[in-house]
Every structure is written in C-alpha cells, then in structure tokens.
Design a protein around this motif. Sequence first.
Motif, PDB file in Angstrom:
ATOM      1  N   LYS A 187       0.828  -1.204   0.000  1.00 46.13           N
ATOM      2  CA  LYS A 187       0.000   0.000   0.000  1.00 46.13           C
ATOM      3  C   LYS A 187       0.865   1.258   0.000  1.00 46.13           C
ATOM      4  CE  LYS A 187      -3.703   2.253   2.619  1.00 46.13           C
ATOM      5  NZ  LYS A 187      -4.574   2.153   3.823  1.00 46.13           N
ATOM      6  N   LEU A 188       1.877   1.296   0.885  1.00 47.99           N
ATOM      7  CA  LEU A 188       2.734   2.475   0.992  1.00 47.99           C
ATOM      8  C   LEU A 188       3.647   2.629  -0.226  1.00 47.99           C
ATOM      9  CD1 LEU A 188       3.689   2.160   4.772  1.00 47.99           C
ATOM     10  CD2 LEU A 188       2.183   3.880   3.743  1.00 47.99           C
ATOM     11  N   ALA A 189       4.160   1.511  -0.729  1.00 47.70           N
ATOM     12  CA  ALA A 189       5.055   1.567  -1.879  1.00 47.70           C
ATOM     13  C   ALA A 189       4.338   2.094  -3.112  1.00 47.70           C
ATOM     14  CB  ALA A 189       5.658   0.189  -2.147  1.00 47.70           C
ATOM     15  N   HIS A 190       3.107   1.685  -3.296  1.00 50.43           N
ATOM     16  CA  HIS A 190       2.313   2.208  -4.410  1.00 50.43           C
ATOM     17  C   HIS A 190       2.067   3.706  -4.234  1.00 50.43           C
ATOM     18  CE1 HIS A 190       1.330  -1.237  -6.880  1.00 50.43           C
ATOM     19  NE2 HIS A 190       1.037  -1.954  -5.806  1.00 50.43           N
ATOM     20  N   LYS A 191       1.805   4.101  -3.001  1.00 47.30           N
ATOM     21  CA  LYS A 191       1.477   5.505  -2.717  1.00 47.30           C
ATOM     22  C   LYS A 191       2.664   6.426  -2.953  1.00 47.30           C
ATOM     23  CE  LYS A 191      -0.211   8.514   0.987  1.00 47.30           C
ATOM     24  NZ  LYS A 191      -0.684   8.578   2.398  1.00 47.30           N
ATOM     25  N   TYR A 192       3.860   6.012  -2.509  1.00 45.41           N
ATOM     26  CA  TYR A 192       5.023   6.898  -2.553  1.00 45.41           C
ATOM     27  C   TYR A 192       5.994   6.602  -3.700  1.00 45.41           C
ATOM     28  CZ  TYR A 192       3.538   8.534   2.035  1.00 45.41           C
ATOM     29  OH  TYR A 192       2.826   9.080   3.060  1.00 45.41           O
ATOM     30  N   HIS A 193       5.637   5.720  -4.621  1.00 46.32           N
ATOM     31  CA  HIS A 193       6.554   5.400  -5.710  1.00 46.32           C
ATOM     32  C   HIS A 193       6.915   6.677  -6.471  1.00 46.32           C
ATOM     33  CE1 HIS A 193       8.288   3.663  -9.307  1.00 46.32           C
ATOM     34  NE2 HIS A 193       8.362   2.521  -8.661  1.00 46.32           N
ATOM     35  N   PRO A 194       8.196   6.937  -6.671  1.00 41.70           N
ATOM     36  CA  PRO A 194       8.628   8.209  -7.277  1.00 41.70           C
ATOM     37  C   PRO A 194       8.123   8.449  -8.685  1.00 41.70           C
ATOM     38  CG  PRO A 194      10.467   6.648  -7.080  1.00 41.70           C
ATOM     39  CD  PRO A 194       9.341   6.080  -6.270  1.00 41.70           C
ATOM     40  N   ASP A 195       7.729   7.415  -9.399  1.00 42.17           N
ATOM     41  CA  ASP A 195       7.230   7.614 -10.760  1.00 42.17           C
ATOM     42  C   ASP A 195       5.744   7.946 -10.789  1.00 42.17           C
ATOM     43  OD1 ASP A 195       9.654   7.265 -11.822  1.00 42.17           O
ATOM     44  OD2 ASP A 195       9.304   5.282 -12.674  1.00 42.17           O
ATOM     45  N   LYS A 196       5.118   7.984  -9.607  1.00 39.04           N
ATOM     46  CA  LYS A 196       3.693   8.302  -9.536  1.00 39.04           C
ATOM     47  C   LYS A 196       3.506   9.745  -9.092  1.00 39.04           C
ATOM     48  CE  LYS A 196       0.692   5.338  -8.310  1.00 39.04           C
ATOM     49  NZ  LYS A 196      -0.171   4.409  -7.584  1.00 39.04           N
ATOM     50  N   LYS A 197       2.397  10.341  -9.429  1.00 39.16           N
ATOM     51  CA  LYS A 197       2.093  11.700  -9.015  1.00 39.16           C
ATOM     52  C   LYS A 197       2.004  11.749  -7.497  1.00 39.16           C
ATOM     53  CE  LYS A 197      -1.161  15.482  -9.796  1.00 39.16           C
ATOM     54  NZ  LYS A 197      -2.432  15.893 -10.439  1.00 39.16           N
ATOM     55  N   GLY A 198       2.736  12.689  -6.902  1.00 39.90           N
ATOM     56  CA  GLY A 198       2.738  12.784  -5.454  1.00 39.90           C
ATOM     57  C   GLY A 198       3.699  11.821  -4.792  1.00 39.90           C
ATOM     58  N   GLY A 199       4.543  11.150  -5.596  1.00 35.94           N
ATOM     59  CA  GLY A 199       5.492  10.184  -5.050  1.00 35.94           C
ATOM     60  C   GLY A 199       6.623  10.863  -4.296  1.00 35.94           C
ATOM     61  N   ASP A 200       7.326  10.070  -3.526  1.00 35.45           N
ATOM     62  CA  ASP A 200       8.413  10.593  -2.697  1.00 35.45           C
ATOM     63  C   ASP A 200       9.539   9.558  -2.694  1.00 35.45           C
ATOM     64  OD1 ASP A 200      10.144  11.259  -0.557  1.00 35.45           O
ATOM     65  OD2 ASP A 200       8.545  12.334   0.467  1.00 35.45           O
ATOM     66  N   GLU A 201      10.644   9.887  -3.402  1.00 33.41           N
ATOM     67  CA  GLU A 201      11.727   8.912  -3.559  1.00 33.41           C
ATOM     68  C   GLU A 201      12.359   8.532  -2.226  1.00 33.41           C
ATOM     69  OE1 GLU A 201      15.952   8.396  -5.996  1.00 33.41           O
ATOM     70  OE2 GLU A 201      14.495   9.925  -6.589  1.00 33.41           O
ATOM     71  N   GLU A 202      12.604   9.532  -1.354  1.00 35.44           N
ATOM     72  CA  GLU A 202      13.229   9.242  -0.065  1.00 35.44           C
ATOM     73  C   GLU A 202      12.315   8.383   0.808  1.00 35.44           C
ATOM     74  OE1 GLU A 202      16.331   9.795   0.848  1.00 35.44           O
ATOM     75  OE2 GLU A 202      16.608  10.531  -1.209  1.00 35.44           O
ATOM     76  N   LYS A 203      11.032   8.725   0.799  1.00 32.26           N
ATOM     77  CA  LYS A 203      10.059   7.957   1.573  1.00 32.26           C
ATOM     78  C   LYS A 203       9.957   6.532   1.040  1.00 32.26           C
ATOM     79  CE  LYS A 203       6.642   7.723   4.643  1.00 32.26           C
ATOM     80  NZ  LYS A 203       6.878   7.859   6.099  1.00 32.26           N
ATOM     81  N   PHE A 204      10.009   6.398  -0.277  1.00 26.88           N
ATOM     82  CA  PHE A 204       9.935   5.093  -0.905  1.00 26.88           C
ATOM     83  C   PHE A 204      11.121   4.219  -0.478  1.00 26.88           C
ATOM     84  CE2 PHE A 204      10.976   2.235  -4.456  1.00 26.88           C
ATOM     85  CZ  PHE A 204       9.787   1.534  -4.570  1.00 26.88           C
ATOM     86  N   LYS A 205      12.318   4.826  -0.475  1.00 31.16           N
ATOM     87  CA  LYS A 205      13.508   4.077  -0.056  1.00 31.16           C
ATOM     88  C   LYS A 205      13.411   3.659   1.404  1.00 31.16           C
ATOM     89  CE  LYS A 205      16.822   6.125  -3.334  1.00 31.16           C
ATOM     90  NZ  LYS A 205      18.051   6.941  -3.467  1.00 31.16           N
ATOM     91  N   GLU A 206      12.878   4.548   2.232  1.00 34.61           N
ATOM     92  CA  GLU A 206      12.719   4.257   3.654  1.00 34.61           C
ATOM     93  C   GLU A 206      11.748   3.101   3.875  1.00 34.61           C
ATOM     94  OE1 GLU A 206      10.596   7.144   6.152  1.00 34.61           O
ATOM     95  OE2 GLU A 206      12.375   7.185   7.430  1.00 34.61           O
ATOM     96  N   ILE A 207      10.650   3.118   3.128  1.00 28.66           N
ATOM     97  CA  ILE A 207       9.651   2.047   3.214  1.00 28.66           C
ATOM     98  C   ILE A 207      10.251   0.729   2.764  1.00 28.66           C
ATOM     99  CG2 ILE A 207       7.481   1.200   2.215  1.00 28.66           C
ATOM    100  CD1 ILE A 207       6.708   4.240   1.971  1.00 28.66           C
ATOM    101  N   ASN A 208      11.015   0.796   1.670  1.00 26.30           N
ATOM    102  CA  ASN A 208      11.640  -0.408   1.143  1.00 26.30           C
ATOM    103  C   ASN A 208      12.651  -0.994   2.128  1.00 26.30           C
ATOM    104  OD1 ASN A 208      12.258  -2.257  -1.174  1.00 26.30           O
ATOM    105  ND2 ASN A 208      14.264  -1.330  -0.912  1.00 26.30           N
ATOM    106  N   SER A 209      13.423  -0.106   2.788  1.00 25.45           N
ATOM    107  CA  SER A 209      14.400  -0.558   3.777  1.00 25.45           C
ATOM    108  C   SER A 209      13.714  -1.294   4.925  1.00 25.45           C
ATOM    109  CB  SER A 209      15.189   0.641   4.319  1.00 25.45           C
ATOM    110  OG  SER A 209      15.937   1.261   3.294  1.00 25.45           O
ATOM    111  N   ALA A 210      12.612  -0.726   5.383  1.00 21.95           N
ATOM    112  CA  ALA A 210      11.865  -1.348   6.485  1.00 21.95           C
ATOM    113  C   ALA A 210      11.331  -2.710   6.082  1.00 21.95           C
ATOM    114  CB  ALA A 210      10.720  -0.428   6.919  1.00 21.95           C
ATOM    115  N   TYR A 211      10.817  -2.785   4.857  1.00 20.32           N
ATOM    116  CA  TYR A 211      10.242  -4.059   4.411  1.00 20.32           C
ATOM    117  C   TYR A 211      11.310  -5.127   4.227  1.00 20.32           C
ATOM    118  CZ  TYR A 211       7.690  -7.480   1.674  1.00 20.32           C
ATOM    119  OH  TYR A 211       7.127  -8.656   1.231  1.00 20.32           O
TER     120      TYR A 211
END
Length: 369
Positions: free
Chosen positions: A26-50
């Motif tokens: 859910k979070l990865a889809h939301k913050y994916h940098p290629d999507k509108k409103g995405g956040d690359e740093e947040k995406f990396k943080e989510i990925n690290s946690a997972y």
Amino acid sequence: MSKDYYEILGVSKEASDDEIKKAYRKLAHKYHPDKKGGDEEKFKEINSAYQVLSNSKKRQQYDQFGSGFEQAGGFGGGQAGDFSGFEGFSQGGGFEFNFGGSNGGFEDIFSDVFRSAGFGGRSANSQQKTGSDIAVDVTITFEEMAKGVTKKVELYKNVTCTKCEGTGAKDKETETCSQCKGSGRVTKTARTMFGNIQQAVVCDKCRGIGKIPKVKCSKCGGDGITKEYQTVEIEIPAGIENGQTIKLTNQGEAPSGGGLAGDLYVNVHIQNDSKFERQGNNIISLKEVKFSQAGLGDVIEIETVHGKTKIKIPAGTQSGDILRIKGKGIHRAGYFGKGDHMVKIQVIIPNKLNFKQKEVMKRLKNLGL
C-alpha cells in the motif's frame, strides 16, 4: 538515530507476515517516485523497512538489537535498501529483472510502473487468453432439490463468431502481424528510478496471436466474437445445499482474438416448502391424527416428495412420536439410494365436544384412560 521500521510501515510489532506485506504494498504504491505525489526518499525508507521485517532472521535481529544491527553486519552482506534481492543485469543501459515470485511486493510495484507507462498488455509469459466468467442465480423447488433437476438458462454473452470461427478474418484468411513479426509479443521499455526496464508484453495489434486478418470478417468486424443469446443446460444434482455454487468450465464469455471461454458459476437457491423440512438426507413432515386413530391404530396416507404412500399407525401412538418411511427422502449425492421420510405425529385434541363425545370421554375416564 534508530529507525522504527514498524512505525514506518504503520504496523504493530506483533504484525503477521501478511499484514507487513499488505502495508508495504500500500505504501510503496502511494510513494513510488514515478507516480504523481510520489516521494523517492520515503519510498527508499519504506523499502528498507520491508527488507528487514519481511525476512524472519533479519526481523529477529532487528527486534533484539534495533536498526543499529545493520552496521554490525546483521544483514549478511548488503544494506537494507540496496535491492540485493533482485536478480538483474544491465542491458543496453537499462535493467531486466527476474522476480521469480519471491520478492514480496516488488512484482506489484513494477506492474504498477508499467501500467502507468502505458503498458496495457499482458506479460509474454502469460497463459492462453481466457474470456470473462459469468455468474447466474437459479432457484429450484424443494422437490427438485430432493430428486435433482436439469435447468435451462438463457445468457446474452460473447461467443466465438460462427462465420470466421474466431479468426476475425473473411474466409479465415490471415497474414503475419507486421508489428510483432508473428511472435505475438513485443518489447516495451519503461523509464524508472532503477533505470530503463524492458518487459515483453502481448502485441496489441494481433492480441498475441501473431496473425491478423487479411480482410476483417463482416459478422464480427475482426474481433472473432459476437454478442448472442445462448441457452445453457445446468445439471443440478440431488441433495444440493442452499447457496451452493456449481461451476461449468468454459461456459462463460469467449475472448476476442481466440482463446478459451471463461467459466459459468451457478448459484443455487432452494425455495422453502410449507410441508417439508430437510435434515441431512432425510425429510421431516408433520401429520395430524385423531385421538381415536392414535389410540386404536390406523392406516393413513402420507404425502412425500416421491408421491403419496400409506403407513400404519400403531395403537397407542403418542403425540410427538416419529414414524419412518424408508427410501422416501433425498437422493444421497455421489451414492446410491435415498434418505428416509420422517413423519412426526401430532394427536388432535378437540377444543369443543358435543354431548355424545363428552359421554364417551367420561366412560374412558372411568376406565382409567
């Protein structure tokens, strides 16, 4: 500062693997940098946690030592966010990934990337195209449930064109697709934060067939399917349960461009019956008898789902006694024979008695009855 991976994914420390996976997706889809409103740093943080919490060994070490175990080599090589779980190689400045079905939510993430990049086709590794499923409701009587029945339903659905036999071509004459050169697939490239990713997808010109009509069929317009009414016979077995679903393979809608028809799902509903009640493979009914019949005994007629039959009431039958009629119940699904019909006796006591009836009752009372 120590990172709280559970807080990053928004789950508790007691979260199951499935809960962690769902939260990540859910979070990865939301913050994916290629999507509108995405956040690359947040995406990396989510990925690290997972990467940590989805691995039982890493999660155990994290729970014990906190996120500082990364620097202590707790990952067994590689940092939490280095994407080392991918099997990939550079190809022409891009990357080609083999997910192998073991990378948690990454396959969904990349599927989303390709959709956003306009890759509407199926993967070239997909199975043969299948049409849509159809679901219908059928209502049967209690008697039909007990015996089994064949029902006919009329469906308005996509069927294979009878004129071109699904080829979409006039006189069934086709030629090699110019876009995919007959392979049925094409390679498309999406630009992502990981580089240019290539994926083989089904050719949208020939729909994966590799051939296109020389001249389109006049009946279906080249689709290979037409919308028509079709009658389907449904064999409903005896003893089916209320709400049970029957699946008829390949009786659903036909896909355009050839392939297998979907399935038909039949939801069976059984009408209530005022006379009969089901108990497993047995049927129960209520029969009222007179006081004299119960006391002296008699032969009475009983209605069953298999027709009328006669049974003997023994002398001295009490209200609430149950008499069994063998083999007059419900057909046993998958077995020979039927259940039984159980007759529950109810002795009728008159509300009002005339003079003669009262005299008879008085004599019975004097006789101790």
